[in-house]
Design an enzyme around this catalytic site. Structure first.
Site, PDB file in Angstrom:
ATOM      1  N   HIS A  18       6.074  -5.557 -16.654  1.00 61.98           N
ATOM      2  CA  HIS A  18       5.843  -4.122 -16.857  1.00 61.98           C
ATOM      3  C   HIS A  18       5.969  -3.753 -18.341  1.00 61.98           C
ATOM      4  O   HIS A  18       6.318  -2.626 -18.679  1.00 61.98           O
ATOM      5  CB  HIS A  18       6.780  -3.268 -15.989  1.00 61.98           C
ATOM      6  CG  HIS A  18       6.407  -3.319 -14.531  1.00 61.98           C
ATOM      7  ND1 HIS A  18       5.425  -2.536 -13.997  1.00 61.98           N
ATOM      8  CD2 HIS A  18       6.868  -4.091 -13.523  1.00 61.98           C
ATOM      9  CE1 HIS A  18       5.310  -2.804 -12.700  1.00 61.98           C
ATOM     10  NE2 HIS A  18       6.165  -3.746 -12.388  1.00 61.98           N
ATOM     11  N   THR A  19       5.732  -4.707 -19.194  1.00 62.05           N
ATOM     12  CA  THR A  19       5.698  -4.422 -20.630  1.00 62.05           C
ATOM     13  C   THR A  19       4.256  -4.306 -21.123  1.00 62.05           C
ATOM     14  O   THR A  19       4.022  -3.761 -22.191  1.00 62.05           O
ATOM     15  CB  THR A  19       6.390  -5.547 -21.434  1.00 62.05           C
ATOM     16  OG1 THR A  19       5.905  -6.799 -20.939  1.00 62.05           O
ATOM     17  CG2 THR A  19       7.893  -5.496 -21.274  1.00 62.05           C
ATOM     18  N   GLY A 107      -3.397 -11.833  -3.531  1.00 54.96           N
ATOM     19  CA  GLY A 107      -2.365 -10.820  -3.303  1.00 54.96           C
ATOM     20  C   GLY A 107      -0.953 -11.364  -3.377  1.00 54.96           C
ATOM     21  O   GLY A 107      -0.009 -10.712  -2.956  1.00 54.96           O
ATOM     22  N   SER A 112      -5.113 -13.645  -8.629  1.00 54.15           N
ATOM     23  CA  SER A 112      -6.415 -14.157  -8.206  1.00 54.15           C
ATOM     24  C   SER A 112      -7.528 -13.229  -8.681  1.00 54.15           C
ATOM     25  O   SER A 112      -8.643 -13.695  -8.958  1.00 54.15           O
ATOM     26  CB  SER A 112      -6.467 -14.316  -6.689  1.00 54.15           C
ATOM     27  OG  SER A 112      -6.375 -13.069  -6.042  1.00 54.15           O
ATOM     28  N   SER A 113      -7.240 -11.933  -8.795  1.00 51.68           N
ATOM     29  CA  SER A 113      -8.311 -11.022  -9.209  1.00 51.68           C
ATOM     30  C   SER A 113      -8.760 -11.340 -10.635  1.00 51.68           C
ATOM     31  O   SER A 113      -9.960 -11.411 -10.905  1.00 51.68           O
ATOM     32  CB  SER A 113      -7.865  -9.559  -9.087  1.00 51.68           C
ATOM     33  OG  SER A 113      -6.712  -9.313  -9.861  1.00 51.68           O
ATOM     34  N   ASP A 157      -3.057 -10.396 -17.282  1.00 57.91           N
ATOM     35  CA  ASP A 157      -3.620 -11.362 -16.332  1.00 57.91           C
ATOM     36  C   ASP A 157      -4.889 -12.009 -16.863  1.00 57.91           C
ATOM     37  O   ASP A 157      -5.076 -13.226 -16.772  1.00 57.91           O
ATOM     38  CB  ASP A 157      -3.919 -10.675 -14.995  1.00 57.91           C
ATOM     39  CG  ASP A 157      -2.668 -10.117 -14.354  1.00 57.91           C
ATOM     40  OD1 ASP A 157      -1.565 -10.404 -14.846  1.00 57.91           O
ATOM     41  OD2 ASP A 157      -2.800  -9.374 -13.353  1.00 57.91           O
TER      42      ASP A 157
HETATM   43  P1  ADP Z   1      -3.672 -10.834  -7.061  1.00 56.49           P
HETATM   44  O1  ADP Z   1      -4.507 -10.671  -8.277  1.00 56.49           O
HETATM   45  O2  ADP Z   1      -2.223 -10.769  -7.348  1.00 56.49           O
HETATM   46  O3  ADP Z   1      -4.003 -12.052  -6.267  1.00 56.49           O
HETATM   47  P2  ADP Z   1      -5.070  -8.460  -6.335  1.00 56.49           P
HETATM   48  O4  ADP Z   1      -4.896  -7.473  -5.231  1.00 56.49           O
HETATM   49  O5  ADP Z   1      -5.101  -7.976  -7.721  1.00 56.49           O
HETATM   50  O6  ADP Z   1      -3.978  -9.585  -6.116  1.00 56.49           O
HETATM   51  O7  ADP Z   1      -6.435  -9.230  -6.104  1.00 56.49           O
HETATM   52  C1  ADP Z   1      -6.730  -9.816  -4.878  1.00 56.49           C
HETATM   53  C2  ADP Z   1      -8.179  -9.519  -4.511  1.00 56.49           C
HETATM   54  O8  ADP Z   1      -9.067 -10.319  -5.322  1.00 56.49           O
HETATM   55  C3  ADP Z   1      -8.527  -9.922  -3.085  1.00 56.49           C
HETATM   56  O9  ADP Z   1      -8.187  -8.889  -2.183  1.00 56.49           O
HETATM   57  C4  ADP Z   1     -10.015 -10.140  -3.175  1.00 56.49           C
HETATM   58  O10 ADP Z   1     -10.702  -8.904  -3.152  1.00 56.49           O
HETATM   59  C5  ADP Z   1     -10.188 -10.728  -4.560  1.00 56.49           C
HETATM   60  N1  ADP Z   1     -10.182 -12.195  -4.510  1.00 56.49           N
HETATM   61  C6  ADP Z   1      -9.253 -13.040  -5.012  1.00 56.49           C
HETATM   62  N2  ADP Z   1      -9.598 -14.334  -4.795  1.00 56.49           N
HETATM   63  C7  ADP Z   1     -10.771 -14.318  -4.144  1.00 56.49           C
HETATM   64  C8  ADP Z   1     -11.645 -15.339  -3.635  1.00 56.49           C
HETATM   65  N3  ADP Z   1     -11.373 -16.620  -3.758  1.00 56.49           N
HETATM   66  N4  ADP Z   1     -12.774 -14.927  -3.013  1.00 56.49           N
HETATM   67  C9  ADP Z   1     -13.051 -13.621  -2.884  1.00 56.49           C
HETATM   68  N5  ADP Z   1     -12.282 -12.627  -3.336  1.00 56.49           N
HETATM   69  C10 ADP Z   1     -11.151 -12.952  -3.950  1.00 56.49           C
HETATM   70 MG    MG Z   2      -4.612  -8.935  -9.492  1.00 53.68          MG
END
Ligand code: ADP
Ligand code: MG
Length: 367
Positions: A18-19, A107, A112-113, A157
């Site tokens: 959170h920085t 999530g 992953s996003s 990220d």
């Molecule tokens: P985090 O970034 O912590 O994993 P987020 O809520 O920011 O969580 O992002 C997750 C979202 O990114 C998923 O709900 C989906 O929409 C998308 N996503 C991540 N990986 C994939 C994947 N391999 N295929 C399709 N969508 C993905």
């Molecule tokens: Mg994310």
């Protein structure tokens, strides 16, 4: 026919939470878990997106129609947002077929996003010979996430996925985006870093994130500084006297957390990673008590890991679920993992996912 394959990793933030929206310091490293994209330029004017991880949710969009709020929503907004952001910035991306496959849980707070965005941007950058440096690429990806996908996040990220290198954490100054690679070779010191996914995401997390962010901005305004980054630690006590009770603890977290990042980087640079433990645990207490973004599952991971011999542990990522990390002496890895699993079973929580993390490479072309 795919013209190539690119990959972008998820990340875990070692310290500096959170920085990033307070112009402060963060220190993430890339995980060996990543998203791969097979990509080609496809049919001009068309964007085709599919993911092995969300079968049956392929989409086909007209490149010209891409605009924030006009997409179908859901997962495709991330890669579609990247195409939109690139075109908006004047890059001639005419269309693409992109197929994703991931080993990265979604999530889990492992970003992953951003991996999805960075893999997309890197592939398109190569396919259309765009001259993008990694910082520009990360900024465009963040714009895709903030404006197109509508998720308010800082820059950590995307910078982590784009700029991390094998065996290093990335000390990133989010004010000027300057980066320094900090050696993170825990195995050489017979240490491990466990990443423990609680597998919960509390529903209110996005609203709470927005509130904390607004609180930090309000505090900076009241203090008459551009961002909380500008409050020197020695001026913290006086600042706390001036701030309303709801904002003081937020400021204390941000100011002390920036100091923790600097201390952690110094310890790694001087070859004393085992001394990181107390800094991680202090960071957790600050996020739990001052910033109030932890949750019972994350607190339980930290408590159980410490009781079983971890040198330090803390939640990582935005909070309200997602993952925690624990710095563990090599011989205690099994015991710490078991202790967290048993504690979760006793609390009747879903079993957590425990992974041993090493600092891996940032985004790159594979073929
Ligand atoms: P985090 O970034 O912590 O994993 P987020 O809520 O920011 O969580 O992002 C997750 C979202 O990114 C998923 O709900 C989906 O929409 C998308 N996503 C991540 N990986 C994939 C994947 N391999 N295929 C399709 N969508 C993905
Ligand atoms: Mg994310």
């Amino acid at each position: 026919m795919s013209e190539g394959v690119w990959t972008a990793p998820g990340r875990v933030n070692l310290i500096g939470e959170h920085t990033d929206y307070n112009d402060g310091l963060v220190m993430p490293f890339a995980l060996p878990l990543s998203i791969e994209v097979s990509a080609d330029r496809g049919t001009p004017g068309r964007l085709r997106l599919s993911s092995a991880n969300v079968p049956g949710q392929s989409v086909e969009l007209r490149v010209e129609d891409l605009a924030p709020g006009r997409g179908p929503g859901g997962w495709s907004d991330y890669p579609a947002g990247v195409v939109w952001a690139l075109r908006e910035a004047g890059h001639p991306v005419t269309g693409a077929d992109l197929h994703f496959e991931s080993t990265l849980p979604t999530g889990a707070g492992l970003s992953s996003s951003a991996a999805l965005e960075v893999a997309t941007a890197l592939a398109l950058g190569d396919l259309f010979a765009l001259d993008l440096d990694r910082t520009e690429l990360a900024l465009l990806c963040r714009r895709a996430e903030n404006v197109y996908a509508g998720a308010p996040t800082g820059i950590m990220d995307q910078m982590a996925s784009a700029c991390c290198t094998d065996g290093h954490a990335l000390l990133l100054d989010t004010r000027d985006l300057s980066c320094r690679q900090i050696p993170l070779d825990l195995t050489a010191h017979d240490l491990a870093l466990l990443v423990i996914d609680t597998r919960v995401t509390h529903a209110h997390s996005q609203g709470e994130y927005g509130e904390r962010r607004a609180g930090c901005e309000a505090a900076a305004r009241l203090l008459g500084i551009p961002a909380l980054r500008d409050l020197a630690p020695e001026r913290l006590p006086a600042a706390l006297e001036r701030l309303p009770p709801a904002l003081g603890p937020l400021v204390r977290h941000v100011v002390t957390e920036n100091v923790r990042v600097e201390r952690a980087a110094d310890l790694l640079l001087t070859g004393a990673p085992e001394e990181l433990g107390p800094i991680l645990t202090e960071g957790h207490a600050s996020l739990r008590d001052d910033f109030r973004v932890s949750c019972p599952e994350l607190d339980l991971v930290v408590e159980a890991a410490l009781a079983a011999g971890a040198l330090g542990a803390r939640m990582t990522g935005g909070g309200f679920g997602g993952s925690a990390i624990a710095l563990v002496p090599g011989p205690r890895v099994r015991a710490v993992g078991d202790a967290v699993e048993s504690a979760f079973a006793r609390a009747s929580y879903r079993p957590p996912e425990v992974r041993d993390a090493v600092a891996a490479s940032g985004a790159r072309r594979l073929s």
